[in-house]
Design a protein around this motif. Structure first.
Motif, PDB file in Angstrom:
ATOM      1  N   ARG A 121      38.253  35.867  18.666  1.00  0.00           N
ATOM      2  CA  ARG A 121      37.198  35.106  19.326  1.00  0.00           C
ATOM      3  C   ARG A 121      36.620  34.073  18.362  1.00  0.00           C
ATOM      4  N   ASP A 122      35.937  33.061  18.893  1.00  0.00           N
ATOM      5  CA  ASP A 122      35.400  31.977  18.067  1.00  0.00           C
ATOM      6  C   ASP A 122      34.008  32.265  17.512  1.00  0.00           C
ATOM      7  N   ASP A 123      33.513  33.497  17.665  1.00  0.00           N
ATOM      8  CA  ASP A 123      32.126  33.781  17.296  1.00  0.00           C
ATOM      9  C   ASP A 123      31.876  33.771  15.796  1.00  0.00           C
ATOM     10  N   LEU A 124      32.861  34.131  14.974  1.00  0.00           N
ATOM     11  CA  LEU A 124      32.634  34.115  13.526  1.00  0.00           C
ATOM     12  C   LEU A 124      32.386  32.683  13.061  1.00  0.00           C
ATOM     13  N   LEU A 125      33.175  31.759  13.563  1.00  0.00           N
ATOM     14  CA  LEU A 125      33.014  30.356  13.195  1.00  0.00           C
ATOM     15  C   LEU A 125      31.671  29.809  13.664  1.00  0.00           C
ATOM     16  N   LYS A 126      31.232  30.185  14.871  1.00  0.00           N
ATOM     17  CA  LYS A 126      30.011  29.628  15.432  1.00  0.00           C
ATOM     18  C   LYS A 126      28.742  30.322  14.954  1.00  0.00           C
TER      19      LYS A 126
END
Length: 378
Positions: free
Chosen positions: A70-75
């Motif tokens: 998922r993209d949550d670590l980046l965001k």
């Protein structure tokens, strides 16, 4: 002659037979029974912040079997994301996915990656089931497994660590990690347990102020997550008995009535998704001078100037991402020092976190996970 040939064939094949996956039945934290070949060969991590656990189990081989996340670590935690990209440059090209409860997880693209399993957080379970996500994944031969480090950590953390240990073929390391975690928490709870007539300071812990919307108070934690950490560290969460869920809103008037001795806010580097950019950006390598200034500004909101903790300078910020990873032994130790400085004068949470990185993690440690106001600054 035939026997000799057979023995030689076994010698050649044994490494492959020994390393082959075994079908195992596991029960995830949603209570679902899942039959899966273990260890999994291709994993999509449906909550990228689960990498904080996977890394503690797999070390230098953290991303060997991860084919997407998922993209949550980046965001939501770009400082940690950067640490892992520096250590594993190839992960910058890992396919990224959206959030199942928001309906923007591209399952069709995920299917093209041929994963054995997709790990999701427990809060995604209701939508995943009702939207048909589970059924579509199953039809494609993909197992869905739910984990939880956030909603009810006391109940589900160790089970979730065990599940990840099985999925990634690291059950022994999972046991070592659990043992270390419990021992570090016990350094606080065991000492508190023998104190007669422990005086617990009243504590208000505010969830992610300054990230979005109106600049107002008072999103907080009930008896779970950071609320439970306050209790374990020897504090009294003022939302206890008022908010019974993991998160909730406290009436500002209640904050005045409770007049907490300590105020803690959670913060992170949310620059990628904040619309007001008033959050306290603590975390790996944070600029603590800038974080302290943000913290002081947050304490100018109504009704904080009227609160005892603000008047006496007992105001702190903690890295928000501790709330979704079983690293809670670090904030528990730091909270204990804030709440009972004399009792825990010899405890060094930063040294503990450095040691944890050295023992378990493939990335280097950088300070910046906590900040406090200086008396008189506010």
């Amino acid at each position: 002659m035939i026997i000799t040939w057979f023995i030689r064939a076994l010698v050649v094949l044994f490494p492959f037979l020994a390393s082959s996956a075994l079908a195992v039945e596991i029960t995830d934290v949603a209570g679902r029974t899942v039959d899966i070949d273990l260890p999994a060969k291709r994993v999509i991590v449906g909550e990228a912040r689960q990498v904080h656990v996977i890394a503690a189990l797999r070390g230098d081989r953290t991303f060997d079997t991860i084919v997407g996340w998922r993209d949550d670590l980046l965001k939501k935690d770009p400082d940690s994301y950067q640490a892992y990209v520096e250590r594993f440059p190839e992960i910058a090209n890992l396919p990224q996915f959206g959030y199942v409860p928001q309906g923007n997880f591209d399952l069709e693209t995920a299917i093209t990656l041929s994963p054995d399993v997709i790990t999701l957080n427990l809060e995604a379970a209701k939508v995943a089931k009702e939207s048909g996500f589970e059924d579509k994944a199953a039809a494609a031969g993909i197992k869905v497994v739910y984990l939880d480090f956030r909603i009810d950590p006391d109940k589900n953390t160790e089970r979730s660590i065990d599940i990840l240990g099985k999925l990634f073929g690291a059950s022994d390391k999972a046991e070592t990690f659990k043992t270390y975690r419990k021992a570090q928490i016990a350094r606080v709870t065991d000492r508190l347990a023998v104190v007669k007539d422990l005086k617990r300071p009243n504590v208000f812990i505010e969830r992610s102020p300054g990230i979005s919307g109106e600049d107002r108070c008072c999103r907080t934690f009930g008896p779970y997550n950071f609320g439970a950490m306050v209790d374990q560290a020897g504090g009294q969460n003022i939302a206890d008995g008022i908010i019974g869920t993991t998160f909730g809103d406290l009436n500002p008037e209640q904050l005045i009535v409770s007049d907490p001795d300590q105020v803690i806010v959670t913060g992170s580097n949310w620059a990628a998704e904040s619309d007001i950019n008033q959050f306290v950006a603590v975390g790996r390598g944070a600029d603590l001078k800038a974080a302290r200034e943000r913290l002081a500004n947050l304490m100018k909101r109504t009704p904080f100037p009227e609160v005892k903790a603000v008047r006496t300078g007992q105001v702190h910020a903690v890295w928000h991402q501790f709330y979704g990873a079983p690293y809670e032994f670090i904030p528990i130790q730091q909270f204990a020092k804030w709440f009972h400085p004399e009792l825990f004068a010899d405890l060094d949470p930063e040294a503990t976190f450095i040691e944890f990185h050295q023992k378990f993690l493939p990335v280097t440690y950088k300070p910046g996970y906590f900040v406090s106001l200086e008396k008189g600054l506010n």
